[in-house]
Design a protein around this motif. Structure first.
Motif, PDB file in Angstrom:
ATOM      1  N   ARG A 168      -4.287  -5.711   5.485  1.00 25.34           N
ATOM      2  CA  ARG A 168      -5.707  -6.062   5.077  1.00 25.34           C
ATOM      3  C   ARG A 168      -6.696  -5.375   5.902  1.00 25.34           C
ATOM      4  NH1 ARG A 168      -9.232 -10.545   4.795  1.00 25.34           N
ATOM      5  NH2 ARG A 168     -10.833  -9.806   3.225  1.00 25.34           N
TER       6      ARG A 168
ATOM      7  N   MET B  22       0.533  -6.236   2.196  1.00 29.77           N
ATOM      8  CA  MET B  22      -0.582  -7.060   2.467  1.00 29.77           C
ATOM      9  C   MET B  22      -0.206  -8.579   1.860  1.00 29.77           C
ATOM     10  SD  MET B  22      -4.411  -6.979   1.392  1.00 29.77           S
ATOM     11  CE  MET B  22      -4.543  -7.673  -0.407  1.00 29.77           C
TER      12      MET B  22
ATOM     13  N   ALA C 117      -8.753   7.273   1.354  1.00 30.50           N
ATOM     14  CA  ALA C 117      -8.491   6.507   2.631  1.00 30.50           C
ATOM     15  C   ALA C 117      -7.191   5.561   2.313  1.00 30.50           C
ATOM     16  CB  ALA C 117      -9.793   5.496   2.672  1.00 30.50           C
ATOM     17  N   LEU C 118      -6.939   4.951   1.226  1.00 36.71           N
ATOM     18  CA  LEU C 118      -5.848   4.266   1.011  1.00 36.71           C
ATOM     19  C   LEU C 118      -4.575   4.705   0.648  1.00 36.71           C
ATOM     20  CD1 LEU C 118      -7.400   0.985  -0.588  1.00 36.71           C
ATOM     21  CD2 LEU C 118      -7.154   1.442   1.790  1.00 36.71           C
TER      22      LEU C 118
ATOM     23  N   PHE D 162       0.652  -1.087   0.037  1.00 42.97           N
ATOM     24  CA  PHE D 162       0.084  -0.063  -0.131  1.00 42.97           C
ATOM     25  C   PHE D 162       1.021   1.272   0.025  1.00 42.97           C
ATOM     26  CE2 PHE D 162      -3.381  -2.939   1.866  1.00 42.97           C
ATOM     27  CZ  PHE D 162      -3.937  -3.036   0.979  1.00 42.97           C
TER      28      PHE D 162
ATOM     29  N   LEU E  14     -16.600  -4.584  -4.159  1.00 44.26           N
ATOM     30  CA  LEU E  14     -16.272  -4.184  -2.627  1.00 44.26           C
ATOM     31  C   LEU E  14     -17.452  -4.290  -1.751  1.00 44.26           C
ATOM     32  CD1 LEU E  14     -14.042  -3.002  -0.812  1.00 44.26           C
ATOM     33  CD2 LEU E  14     -14.933  -0.718  -1.569  1.00 44.26           C
TER      34      LEU E  14
ATOM     35  N   SER F 295     -22.284  -3.788   5.223  1.00 42.82           N
ATOM     36  CA  SER F 295     -21.645  -2.868   6.191  1.00 42.82           C
ATOM     37  C   SER F 295     -21.044  -1.812   5.294  1.00 42.82           C
ATOM     38  CB  SER F 295     -20.642  -3.528   6.932  1.00 42.82           C
ATOM     39  OG  SER F 295     -19.603  -3.828   6.348  1.00 42.82           O
ATOM     40  N   LEU F 296     -21.004  -1.861   3.928  1.00 41.03           N
ATOM     41  CA  LEU F 296     -20.612  -0.780   3.231  1.00 41.03           C
ATOM     42  C   LEU F 296     -21.642  -0.091   2.076  1.00 41.03           C
ATOM     43  CD1 LEU F 296     -16.794  -2.169   2.062  1.00 41.03           C
ATOM     44  CD2 LEU F 296     -17.542  -0.633   3.936  1.00 41.03           C
TER      45      LEU F 296
ATOM     46  N   SER G 242     -19.674  -7.573   1.625  1.00 41.17           N
ATOM     47  CA  SER G 242     -19.207  -6.606   2.523  1.00 41.17           C
ATOM     48  C   SER G 242     -20.408  -6.679   3.779  1.00 41.17           C
ATOM     49  CB  SER G 242     -19.442  -5.179   2.353  1.00 41.17           C
ATOM     50  OG  SER G 242     -20.579  -4.615   2.167  1.00 41.17           O
TER      51      SER G 242
ATOM     52  N   ILE H 283     -16.046  -1.004  -7.111  1.00 35.73           N
ATOM     53  CA  ILE H 283     -16.890  -0.811  -6.130  1.00 35.73           C
ATOM     54  C   ILE H 283     -17.841  -1.886  -5.817  1.00 35.73           C
ATOM     55  CG2 ILE H 283     -18.444   0.941  -5.317  1.00 35.73           C
ATOM     56  CD1 ILE H 283     -15.691   2.012  -5.132  1.00 35.73           C
TER      57      ILE H 283
ATOM     58  N   ALA I 122     -14.216   5.470   5.049  1.00 37.13           N
ATOM     59  CA  ALA I 122     -14.418   6.391   3.980  1.00 37.13           C
ATOM     60  C   ALA I 122     -15.827   6.285   3.499  1.00 37.13           C
ATOM     61  CB  ALA I 122     -13.444   5.852   2.884  1.00 37.13           C
ATOM     62  N   LEU I 123     -16.401   5.012   3.282  1.00 36.71           N
ATOM     63  CA  LEU I 123     -17.739   4.982   2.968  1.00 36.71           C
ATOM     64  C   LEU I 123     -18.864   5.219   3.992  1.00 36.71           C
ATOM     65  CD1 LEU I 123     -17.072   2.125   0.390  1.00 36.71           C
ATOM     66  CD2 LEU I 123     -17.021   4.613   0.030  1.00 36.71           C
TER      67      LEU I 123
ATOM     68  N   LEU J 270     -10.318  -4.830  -5.178  1.00 32.51           N
ATOM     69  CA  LEU J 270     -10.351  -3.552  -5.443  1.00 32.51           C
ATOM     70  C   LEU J 270      -8.874  -2.989  -6.004  1.00 32.51           C
ATOM     71  CD1 LEU J 270     -11.821  -0.707  -4.367  1.00 32.51           C
ATOM     72  CD2 LEU J 270     -10.718  -0.995  -2.149  1.00 32.51           C
TER      73      LEU J 270
ATOM     74  N   ALA K  52      -6.237  -3.204   8.087  1.00 29.92           N
ATOM     75  CA  ALA K  52      -6.270  -1.724   8.223  1.00 29.92           C
ATOM     76  C   ALA K  52      -6.741  -1.143   6.744  1.00 29.92           C
ATOM     77  CB  ALA K  52      -4.617  -1.243   8.161  1.00 29.92           C
ATOM     78  N   ALA K  53      -6.645  -1.738   5.829  1.00 26.97           N
ATOM     79  CA  ALA K  53      -7.243  -1.242   4.669  1.00 26.97           C
ATOM     80  C   ALA K  53      -8.862  -1.484   4.737  1.00 26.97           C
ATOM     81  CB  ALA K  53      -6.870  -2.156   3.275  1.00 26.97           C
ATOM     82  N   MET K  54      -9.154  -2.551   5.347  1.00 31.06           N
ATOM     83  CA  MET K  54     -10.482  -2.531   5.466  1.00 31.06           C
ATOM     84  C   MET K  54     -11.399  -1.498   6.256  1.00 31.06           C
ATOM     85  SD  MET K  54     -10.996  -6.712   5.799  1.00 31.06           S
ATOM     86  CE  MET K  54     -12.676  -6.656   6.837  1.00 31.06           C
TER      87      MET K  54
ATOM     88  N   ALA L 270     -13.316   8.678  -2.190  1.00 31.95           N
ATOM     89  CA  ALA L 270     -13.145   8.435  -0.970  1.00 31.95           C
ATOM     90  C   ALA L 270     -12.239   7.095  -0.685  1.00 31.95           C
ATOM     91  CB  ALA L 270     -14.603   7.957  -0.399  1.00 31.95           C
TER      92      ALA L 270
ATOM     93  N   TYR M 173     -13.832  -7.550   3.436  1.00 31.36           N
ATOM     94  CA  TYR M 173     -13.974  -6.801   2.129  1.00 31.36           C
ATOM     95  C   TYR M 173     -13.077  -7.295   1.390  1.00 31.36           C
ATOM     96  CZ  TYR M 173     -16.208  -3.578   5.549  1.00 31.36           C
ATOM     97  OH  TYR M 173     -16.827  -3.146   6.616  1.00 31.36           O
ATOM     98  N   ASP M 174     -13.557  -7.096  -0.161  1.00 23.98           N
ATOM     99  CA  ASP M 174     -12.688  -7.588  -1.129  1.00 23.98           C
ATOM    100  C   ASP M 174     -11.578  -6.706  -1.701  1.00 23.98           C
ATOM    101  OD1 ASP M 174     -11.694  -9.045  -3.191  1.00 23.98           O
ATOM    102  OD2 ASP M 174     -13.775  -8.760  -4.339  1.00 23.98           O
ATOM    103  N   ILE M 175     -10.693  -6.615  -0.581  1.00 25.34           N
ATOM    104  CA  ILE M 175      -9.495  -5.572  -1.037  1.00 25.34           C
ATOM    105  C   ILE M 175      -8.915  -6.073  -2.160  1.00 25.34           C
ATOM    106  CG2 ILE M 175      -7.361  -4.368  -0.123  1.00 25.34           C
ATOM    107  CD1 ILE M 175      -9.977  -3.741   1.320  1.00 25.34           C
TER     108      ILE M 175
ATOM    109  N   LEU N 298     -16.440  -5.819  10.841  1.00 26.32           N
ATOM    110  CA  LEU N 298     -15.242  -5.138  11.822  1.00 26.32           C
ATOM    111  C   LEU N 298     -16.011  -4.959  13.219  1.00 26.32           C
ATOM    112  CD1 LEU N 298     -14.076  -2.845   9.188  1.00 26.32           C
ATOM    113  CD2 LEU N 298     -12.712  -4.556  10.021  1.00 26.32           C
TER     114      LEU N 298
ATOM    115  N   ALA O 219     -10.171   1.437   6.918  1.00 29.10           N
ATOM    116  CA  ALA O 219      -9.933   2.690   5.988  1.00 29.10           C
ATOM    117  C   ALA O 219     -11.103   2.872   4.970  1.00 29.10           C
ATOM    118  CB  ALA O 219      -8.621   2.884   5.280  1.00 29.10           C
ATOM    119  N   VAL O 220     -11.515   1.725   4.533  1.00 32.09           N
ATOM    120  CA  VAL O 220     -12.545   1.611   3.501  1.00 32.09           C
ATOM    121  C   VAL O 220     -14.036   1.770   4.130  1.00 32.09           C
ATOM    122  CG1 VAL O 220     -13.652   0.297   2.023  1.00 32.09           C
ATOM    123  CG2 VAL O 220     -11.301   0.439   1.529  1.00 32.09           C
ATOM    124  N   LYS O 221     -13.928   1.385   5.302  1.00 33.81           N
ATOM    125  CA  LYS O 221     -15.273   1.394   5.998  1.00 33.81           C
ATOM    126  C   LYS O 221     -15.399   2.882   6.504  1.00 33.81           C
ATOM    127  CE  LYS O 221     -18.635   0.413   8.970  1.00 33.81           C
ATOM    128  NZ  LYS O 221     -20.088  -0.163   8.501  1.00 33.81           N
TER     129      LYS O 221
END
Lengths: 471, 471
Positions: free
Chosen positions: B445, A179, A455-456, A173, B197, B204-205, B201, B194, B455-456, A197, B447-449, A451, A192-194, B468, B451-453
């Motif tokens: 991963r 990761m 975030a990333l 990242f 993603l 949750s997104l 989820s 997206i 953000a959205l 993404l 941390a990325a999840m 967004a 989540y499907d990182i 989460l 951050a995405v949560k």
């Protein structure tokens, strides 16, 4: 706001990396195949390990220096070249090209991002397996670039795009965090499907350093034919017929127009249509069948049933692997002919299958109201993916169309969007189509994309200006 | 920090919605099949349109009120029930259940999220097409829930999970913005993924309100057999053999252990293994073939070649659709038997194919060092997905294992993770496995999840505490 990749920063970075990792960028690091954009002289980082990629990104993140990740540099939308803005560091994965592991019994392998697509195919073939992703630039394109752009190609109909062929990725990242996601699992519903993404983000959300990929059994028989068809609508009915007869084992279904062969004649390329009188429309069909099927009989049944229904007018069936390769080579030489003629604009669009025929039938007349042009419409019809390219009228040059080029291109995209199609089926957005995506994209989706990017990659160091505009 | 879904908020929301949209939640809105979690009495919103979903989320976002989206409520990890924290609003999509369009010629349909999976299958069958997603709860589970959880089931081997069957979604984000993404395109490389993603989820997104799905030709013939096999390792070799003979057209490959049939006898269920002497291990194999293949001959060849190689010991081949259904019914009755016995803990794990046999062979002894247990290991072997469930020894009750249950479950997951497997192959994380994901997940991963949560869904209103942990 990003900073230039300046000498003081480079000195700090060099001290943290093995000698020889940072070098002057070579021409291949600063150019792209269509020659529309040109990178500026600068430095390239050539890491040998994921840990080194992490060091590079951590430094760039801390110093707010942009990074342009590169694979084989074959992309067609300038995702690999940054011509404007603060000077970036080019990050080439070319020295990370090892096969990390191969598991024939589970139909998987794990490779580093810098391995060429062809080398991946060969590694699979060496253990009697198929890695089906296939595209014209496979000798140069890398698997990392294929995944970063979610590459398509000629076998998507049966096997899917690069994303669908990938089980897991190792990614770094923007802040340097690694990761470790190289799981070789068909199913993994843990959040989540990182992975998907980052795949298709064109290096703007993370740098893919390695991937675990799906392999397949090699089909026992490959049947290839070029069929003259009554119309694009007839081709689509023929595809459904072929899928039913072959149990879904149609692996290629490519539309070819007479214009492609006319261009070969015009530009002195050796390719000729395999028909005495060249039909307006042809399809190349490929079946990959088990030996429990009588391949030639299945293909003959598709041909005959197609002919009875008025879909197929004529046909040439390959009776050897060499003939099959020759038919594919004809299809693959169309882009060469196009390049020699020189397009006014090229479009990599997709449409809902039920909209394609009407689009192909009606779009040319609307475009010709704007200018006297020729159109070469070809591509992966089975996927709804057309390469819809506009060319000068005979005797004229692309430069003659400077005044109309933009309006022509806009009209193609408007007609596609009006039919709920896509302005980029397989090539991606890169820098070339950033404006178009902002114009045609769904606002809520664009907001979500921005967004996620923030975030990333909060400082926007990863492939600045690709996919989304520079803020 | 979230607020309770309190009367003043509900009054404002009710005023913005058609009468009858907000109601007292019924028991089905507050329970989950395993009975481990219980929602608290409160209100449910039952919108009829995407615009109404948008209104609901906009209000919840503004008031910081949590929303628990619901489909058919059949999920097994408590994603549909929030038992703790500020009282949420339940959002059931059950009244959004229309077929919006169907395009047989392009093998697609568009449906609203509240349609049951079975209704989607029936809509496809009505035009001679197959929607292959298939699971035991399909009469109640909704397609929106299937997508939110990326459901798997029995046909993943050939057709993929819910995510792979979905071309586009319409989603409402936390702030009420509607993403109109119902494109019916096989290829669309216009920016970040997206769609995938939001899929998986677990609400949750974003809330999925409709989806465009892929259909397939119905296979001309379905061949089903239950084969007694020498071992799990033999089963995997048999799978590769079957895939080669059938050209990849293996649509089901389910592992069944003798324990499943022993449980049926023990609990008075009518199912019996189709063998005089019940073997330790069996597989149910299904092929979906075109009529150009001699189905029974292909299956017989797989059987005979498997027997020659010592993989297959015995077998029962279905000679009619009714017999095929009966064999599948045997497989599908295993979870019933499990429920009657009452598991100490259930595990939905996946492993790299090359690790499975050794896991199945060695895990029981390690677990039995902790407690005297029985194990029913079955599931979607072709996908590397095992339902690995632990039961009391004969004559004992699950309650007798209160002291060991946690350690047993942890050990299963540790053994899976050590082999680079997944602690949730197809059921998801929900609320049940939030802790396990935090423990076993890759830190970058996770941390990325997060951050995405953020953000959205910056206020965390969407399915709080699912996937989460609550912050």
């Amino acid at each position: 706001m990003l900073n230039d990749c300046a000498p003081a920063f480079l000195a700090r970075l060099a001290a943290a990396l093995p000698e020889g990792t940072l070098r002057e960028a070579e021409p291949r690091h600063l150019t792209e195949p269509r020659g529309k954009w040109q990178g500026r002289p600068g430095m390239v980082a050539l890491p040998r390990s994921t840990a080194e990629v992490s060091v590079i990104l951590r430094h760039c993140h801390a110093a707010r220096v942009g990074v342009v990740p590169q694979g084989g540099g074959t992309g067609l939308v300038s995702g690999q070249v940054m011509a404007q803005g603060p000077l970036p560091l080019v990050l080439s994965l070319e020295r990370m090209n090892r096969l990390r592991g191969i598991w024939p019994g589970e139909n998987t392998l794990t490779v580093e991002a810098g391995m060429t697509l062809q080398a991946v195919q060969e590694a699979a073939a060496a253990v009697g397996r198929l890695f089906p992703l296939s595209l014209a630039s496979q000798g140069t394109a890398t698997i990392g670039g294929n995944l970063a752009t979610n590459a398509g190609g000629t076998q998507v109909l049966r096997y899917g795009t690069a994303r669908e062929l990938c089980l897991g990725i190792e990614t770094v990242f923007a802040d340097g965090q690694i990761m470790s996601g190289l799981k070789r699992l068909r199913k993994d519903n843990t959040g989540y499907d990182i992975k998907d993404l980052v795949i298709g983000s064109e290096g703007s959300l993370g740098v893919i350093t390695a991937a675990s990929l799906r392999l397949f059994p090699q089909p026992d028989q490959r049947l290839v034919a070029v069929l003259a068809i009554a119309s694009p609508a007839a081709a689509l009915r023929l595809l459904r017929l072929a899928e039913a007869r072959a149990g879904g084992l149609v692996s290629g279904f490519e539309l070819i127009s007479r214009q492609g062969f006319d261009f070969m004649v015009e530009t002195g390329l050796p390719g000729r249509a395999p028909f005495a009188e060249v039909p307006d429309w042809m399809v190349l069909i490929e079946l990959g069948l088990p030996r429990a099927m009588e391949g030639e009989a299945v293909l003959a049944a598709i041909y005959e049933e197609g002919a009875e229904q008025g879909l197929v007018l004529d046909g040439v069936i390959a009776h050897s692997e060499a003939q099959a390769d020759q038919l594919w080579a004809l299809r693959e030489s169309i882009p060469d002919a196009n390049r020699r003629v020189g397009s006014i604009s090229s479009h990599d669009v997709s449409l809902p299958i039920s909209e394609i025929a009407e689009f192909i039938d009606t779009a040319p007349a609307r475009l010709r109201q704007l200018a006297d042009i020729r159109i070469n419409c070809f591509g992966h019809l089975g996927d709804g993916n057309l390469h819809f390219n506009l060319f000068p009228a005979k005797g004229r040059q692309r430069g003659d169309y400077a005044a109309e080029a933009r309006a022509l291109s806009d009209l193609v995209h408007e007609m596609v969007v009006a039919r709920e199609g896509s302005i980029s089926a397989e090539h991606g957005i890169g820098r070339l189509k950033v404006g178009e995506l902002q114009r045609f994209g769904d606002p809520a989706r664009l907001a979500a994309m921005r967004a996620v990017k923030t975030a990333l990659d909060p400082f926007g160091i990863l492939n600045p200006g690709a996919v989304l505009p520079l803020e």
